[in-house]
Design an enzyme around this catalytic site. Structure first.
Site, PDB file in Angstrom:
ATOM      1  N   GLU A 397     -64.457 -19.253  54.275  1.00 25.81           N
ATOM      2  CA  GLU A 397     -64.121 -20.677  54.205  1.00 25.81           C
ATOM      3  C   GLU A 397     -65.296 -21.579  54.559  1.00 25.81           C
ATOM      4  O   GLU A 397     -65.490 -22.641  53.963  1.00 25.81           O
ATOM      5  CB  GLU A 397     -62.930 -20.968  55.127  1.00 25.81           C
ATOM      6  CG  GLU A 397     -61.601 -20.478  54.604  1.00 25.81           C
ATOM      7  CD  GLU A 397     -61.346 -18.992  54.845  1.00 25.81           C
ATOM      8  OE1 GLU A 397     -60.271 -18.503  54.458  1.00 25.81           O
ATOM      9  OE2 GLU A 397     -62.234 -18.317  55.427  1.00 25.81           O
ATOM     10  N   PHE A 420     -54.209 -21.103  53.261  1.00 25.19           N
ATOM     11  CA  PHE A 420     -53.265 -21.700  54.199  1.00 25.19           C
ATOM     12  C   PHE A 420     -54.065 -22.656  55.076  1.00 25.19           C
ATOM     13  O   PHE A 420     -55.218 -22.379  55.412  1.00 25.19           O
ATOM     14  CB  PHE A 420     -52.585 -20.639  55.076  1.00 25.19           C
ATOM     15  CG  PHE A 420     -51.636 -19.741  54.331  1.00 25.19           C
ATOM     16  CD1 PHE A 420     -50.294 -20.047  54.254  1.00 25.19           C
ATOM     17  CD2 PHE A 420     -52.103 -18.607  53.697  1.00 25.19           C
ATOM     18  CE1 PHE A 420     -49.415 -19.221  53.560  1.00 25.19           C
ATOM     19  CE2 PHE A 420     -51.245 -17.780  52.998  1.00 25.19           C
ATOM     20  CZ  PHE A 420     -49.890 -18.084  52.929  1.00 25.19           C
ATOM     21  N   PHE A 423     -56.090 -21.367  58.007  1.00 27.82           N
ATOM     22  CA  PHE A 423     -57.374 -20.673  57.842  1.00 27.82           C
ATOM     23  C   PHE A 423     -58.574 -21.618  57.914  1.00 27.82           C
ATOM     24  O   PHE A 423     -59.719 -21.175  57.874  1.00 27.82           O
ATOM     25  CB  PHE A 423     -57.392 -19.918  56.512  1.00 27.82           C
ATOM     26  CG  PHE A 423     -56.350 -18.836  56.398  1.00 27.82           C
ATOM     27  CD1 PHE A 423     -55.623 -18.410  57.504  1.00 27.82           C
ATOM     28  CD2 PHE A 423     -56.085 -18.241  55.178  1.00 27.82           C
ATOM     29  CE1 PHE A 423     -54.652 -17.415  57.401  1.00 27.82           C
ATOM     30  CE2 PHE A 423     -55.129 -17.244  55.057  1.00 27.82           C
ATOM     31  CZ  PHE A 423     -54.411 -16.833  56.162  1.00 27.82           C
ATOM     32  N   HIS A 464     -49.577 -18.877  59.732  1.00 27.71           N
ATOM     33  CA  HIS A 464     -49.370 -19.390  58.383  1.00 27.71           C
ATOM     34  C   HIS A 464     -48.445 -20.609  58.382  1.00 27.71           C
ATOM     35  O   HIS A 464     -47.973 -21.011  57.324  1.00 27.71           O
ATOM     36  CB  HIS A 464     -48.758 -18.312  57.484  1.00 27.71           C
ATOM     37  CG  HIS A 464     -49.639 -17.133  57.234  1.00 27.71           C
ATOM     38  ND1 HIS A 464     -49.827 -16.133  58.160  1.00 27.71           N
ATOM     39  CD2 HIS A 464     -50.406 -16.801  56.163  1.00 27.71           C
ATOM     40  CE1 HIS A 464     -50.657 -15.224  57.681  1.00 27.71           C
ATOM     41  NE2 HIS A 464     -51.026 -15.602  56.470  1.00 27.71           N
TER      42      HIS A 464
END
Length: 658
Positions: A397, A420, A423, A464
């Site tokens: 990411e 999500f 993250f 999540h």
């Protein structure tokens, strides 16, 4: 030290010497000023100049270079006036950052240099994005990015090199291995014999060179740049060198054995190259003196002029305004034709229309290409737009958010999908320190949207289901939108993509397939920063956003006599204070409802603002209804109890009874 002049004429070799000499003399002057107390800090590159000078001159003038804080030679070799640099170092208003940041923490499109931030590694991902833009344009360009041996331990190094490898990006990753990360020797940084060996793990070419030999640096970088312009691919270059001063002057050098100084002093890049040119009859001692006199005179003049430049002027209004790239949203009104769409389909349609409108828009995220994304929002996009613009990414990411900024710097737009919202933690630094601060620091836009599938209700557990918008609402420079309905989901997404500032776009996963509503057909935008009033009443006001809007609507439906005003904020930064003020004046009672945890949730900021600005209009304390101050459990029973909805009716009763 062996110098290979190859086919270079005397004029070229002499110019190379002058380019090497000038930053050394500037540095010597800086050390004098430091001892005199006229400057406060200096990161010295003495002994390492051949890397910065040789590699910069090997690049084309319109190719981007991303240096670090010991690379004065990059800036001088790109002919940035010393007066301008000195104004930057001294925090003058005429510096690149207007006094807002230090040393080389700035960028300049004029000279195609993008400076670092203090976290060392993140600029490598920016190089990926810059190079990707060149590849997409089919421009034969190379990008050069520096890092130190210490920063190769950071995840940002791994992520950026890996992305460049997977995507065949024309990036030269140049490691300045000077033996120490501040005081930590390389033996405590890594176990591999040579840093260049790391290239093997990424499946790319690695080259180790003498970083103190300016001709070897120039020849190597020049050859590699020529090759990767024609055949795009990344290369890792390790330049062996040594730092002859402290990490910065205050840190000293007591931790370095004297024998290392003695050894590397013999390898000084300037004195060795100077001796070589004299031996070749290209340079004479008298000419050396002449060059030094001329340069020192110019340096003295530029520095004194810079000291006389005006200081930065304090002023909240222009400081706050400069957090964002100047942009006035022009609303595109929706048409009258409507189609029932799911929340998820409205987002997909918005992305589709944006891809049509902006041929320079690139989507990036994990599994978003053929698979269509974890929630199938980009299903079919690769067929329409190709994998160049709809890019599957490695699981990294930080690098992908950084690459988005690099794309923006080089003329593209980027939408980055977090699989999500949870993250985003591993991309946090790029968002809060690079995207958010870039315009404030040096006036460059960060044309990036980060999509954030967020929220609970699906029993997905602690990793999540988090509502993490409050992590970002306190960060100046970011815009935060959070639509509750399909029509707003489409309009706010298109507005976010139009906006050249960084926007975090929160989309609630629970609503993806559970909520269907009329959505205007075609292209339109929704105003960022404007709330909407969904119900009008006189007894109390509910202020909310996201899934909280639907909890509030359910309450009003089940309590038709509650006489409530309901405000859907839609945007959290900037948020609509005018609409909130009008509602407070009308009802005198306020409940702030959100899915996030109670403590330090965004509702706390709204509550504080109302208490400060609308106190005389209140008939009761502002009350908050939020989720429990715990992590989010998986079990439906536990999750239902965790969420704010479980306490909504009780909190409203308490508010009305006050």
């Amino acid at each position: 030290m062996h110098f290979n002049r190859s086919d270079k004429d005397d004029k070229f070799l002499l110019n190379l010497y002058k380019r090497l000499l000038y930053p050394r003399l500037v540095e010597e002057k800086m050390l004098k000023l430091l001892r005199q107390g006229r400057i406060g800090k200096w990161f010295s590159g003495i002994g390492q100049e051949a890397i910065a000078v040789g590699s910069t001159l090997a690049m084309q003038s319109d190719e981007y270079i991303l240096p670090m804080h010991r690379n004065l030679g990059v800036f001088t070799s790109r002919d940035i006036p010393l007066k301008k640099l000195m104004a930057q170092w001294q925090g003058k208003i005429t510096g690149f950052t207007k006094g807002r940041d230090r040393s080389f923490h700035f960028g300049t499109q004029e000279y195609k240099i993008i400076g670092m931030i203090s976290h060392l590694g993140p600029q490598m991902a920016l190089a990926d994005g810059i190079a990707l833009a060149d590849v997409l344009r089919k421009q034969p360009k190379a990008t050069l990015v520096y890092t130190g041996e210490g920063a190769t331990s950071e995840g940002d190094f791994h992520e950026a090199v890996n992305v460049a490898s997977v995507w065949n990006l024309p990036v030269i990753f140049l490691i300045e291995n000077n033996g120490y990360g501040l005081s930590t020797p390389k033996s405590e940084q890594f176990r591999c014999k040579n840093l260049v060996d790391k290239a093997i793990g990424y499946g790319i070419e690695g080259i180790q060179i003498d970083g103190n030999n300016i001709l070897e640096v120039y020849n190597t970088i020049n050859q590699l740049a020529n090759e990767i312009r024609k055949d795009p691919r990344p290369v890792l270059v390790e330049c062996l060198t040594f730092r002859m001063r402290g990490h910065e002057e205050a840190s000293g050098t007591k931790y370095v054995p004297q024998e290392l100084f003695d050894e590397w002093e013999k390898k000084d890049p300037l004195s060795n190259y100077e001796s070589y040119l004299i031996e070749q009859g290209i340079l004479t001692p008298d000419l050396v003196i002449d060059f030094k006199i001329k340069f020192k005179t110019d340096i003295e003049l530029d520095i004194e002029e810079a000291f006389n430049e005006p200081e930065a002027e304090a002023g909240a209004s222009h400081e706050e305004a400069d957090m964002y790239f100047p942009f006035t949203q022009q609303i595109t009104e929706p048409g009258t034709s409507l189609t029932e769409k799911r929340y998820l389909d409205a987002i997909s349609e918005g992305l589709d229309l944006a891809m049509q409108k902006y041929p320079n828009l690139v989507l990036m995220g994990q599994d978003i290409a053929e698979y269509g994304g974890a929630f199938k929002i980009t299903d079919g996009f690769t067929t329409k737009y190709g994998k160049e613009r709809v890019r599957n990414t490695p699981i990294c990411e930080s690098a992908i958010v950084g690459a988005g900024l690099g794309l923006s710097i080089n003329g593209y737009k980027a939408v980055v999908e977090m699989q999500f919202a949870d993250f985003v933690t591993v991309g946090f630094n790029q968002i809060v320190n690079n995207l958010a601060k870039t315009h404030y620091r040096w006036g460059e836009k960060a044309d990036v949207v980060v999509r954030m599938p967020t929220g609970a209700g699906t029993g997905a557990g602690p990793f999540h289901s988090q509502s993490n918008e409050a992590w970002f609402t306190k960060t100046p420079g970011l815009k935060i939108v959070y639509p509750a309905f399909p029509a707003d989901a489409k309009g706010l997404l298109l507005a976010a993509i139009e906006d050249p500032n960084p926007v975090l776009y929160f989309e609630h996963k629970y609503l993806y397939r559970s909520l269907t509503a009329p959505v205007p057909d075609g292209y339109y935008t929704t105003a960022i920063g404007k709330a909407v009033t969904l119900a009008w009443g006189n007894k109390f006001t509910i202020i909310t956003y996201g899934l909280g809007v639907h909890w509030a609507l359910d309450y009003i439906k089940n309590n038709p006599l509650c006489d409530a005003t309901l405000i859907d904020l839609r945007t959290l930064q900037p948020w609509d204070k005018e609409t909130v003020t009008r509602a407070v004046k009308t009802t005198g009672r306020v409940l702030i409802l959100h899915e996030d945890t109670l403590t330090n949730g965004f509702g706390a900021e709204i509550s504080a603002w109302i208490g400060e600005h609308c106190f005389s209009d209140l008939d009761a304390p502002v009350m908050r209804c939020a989720s429990l101050d715990t992590a989010i459990p998986m079990s439906k029973v536990l999750e239902d109890d965790f969420l704010a909805k479980a306490r909504l009716a009780k909190t409203i009763d308490k508010l009305l009874k006050y």
